[in-house]
Design an enzyme around this catalytic site. Structure first.
Site, short mmCIF file in Angstrom:
data_model
loop_
_atom_site.label_atom_id
_atom_site.label_comp_id
_atom_site.label_asym_id
_atom_site.label_seq_id
_atom_site.Cartn_x
_atom_site.Cartn_y
_atom_site.Cartn_z
N VAL A 49 4.75 -11.39 54.51
CA VAL A 49 5.28 -12.70 54.15
C VAL A 49 4.50 -13.17 52.93
CG1 VAL A 49 6.16 -13.38 56.42
CG2 VAL A 49 3.77 -13.82 55.85
N SER A 50 5.05 -14.15 52.23
CA SER A 50 4.45 -14.56 50.96
C SER A 50 3.28 -15.52 51.09
CB SER A 50 5.52 -15.18 50.07
OG SER A 50 6.52 -14.23 49.79
#
Length: 180
Positions: A9-10
């Site tokens: 995930v970012s």
């Protein structure tokens, strides 16, 4: 043979629960950082960990890489170790065998994800610009008071020493000095 998962995930605020949900894995590597490059701690650890015969599972292509060159490079690097890569969402598996159809699908989907990211960044820049014009976007809050910087500079403290004392970069001191 190990079944190895890779999740990404970012940001640290996001979670990876939905990625690879229901897939039985022996080991999982999880990054919480941008996919804009391949310099990710857990991705590097995964590349070091996998051995011939292992299978790597990834939720979707965009979790592995955000641009086509990185995607192709990672798949090639993993396949050269005798390890297959399976993207669950796209239902694609890459083993390193010369399969023109799979190569086409990888390039096509990788290009679509790269285009999608470019469009998202363009919309973000446009939104920020409109918000600035409307006076609704001020950028991130200052990490230090401009007055504190100017006071030290007025006392003839060097830019580098000012930065050290205030815990900021010399370029920030230079920018504040230039704006004054």
């Amino acid at each position: 043979m190990k079944r190895v998962g890779y999740k990404r995930v970012s940001t640290i605020d996001q979670n990876t629960e939905r990625q690879l949900d229901g897939v039985e894995l022996d080991k999982v590597f999880e990054d919480k950082c941008s996919g804009s490059n391949t310099n990710r701690p857990q991705l590097i650890a995964l590349l070091d960990y996998v051995r011939e015969g292992d299978e790597v599972y990834v939720h979707d292509i965009s979790r592995m890489a955000r641009n086509l060159d990185d995607l192709n490079g990672l798949i090639k690097q993993i396949n050269q170790k005798g390890v297959s890569v399976q993207f669950m969402k796209e239902n694609l598996t890459f083993t390193g065998k010369n399969d023109p159809m799979q190569k086409l699908m990888l390039d096509l989907l990788g290009a679509v994800y790269q285009f999608e990211r470019s469009m998202m960044l363009e919309r973000q820049r446009e939104g920020i610009q409109k918000a600035k014009v409307a006076g609704k976007y001020k950028g991130r809050p200052n990490s230090v008071s401009r007055d504190a910087v100017m006071e030290l500079l007025a006392q003839k403290v060097s830019i580098r020493k000012t930065a050290e004392k205030l815990g900021i970069s010399p370029s920030t001191v230079q920018r504040i000095k230039a704006e004054a």
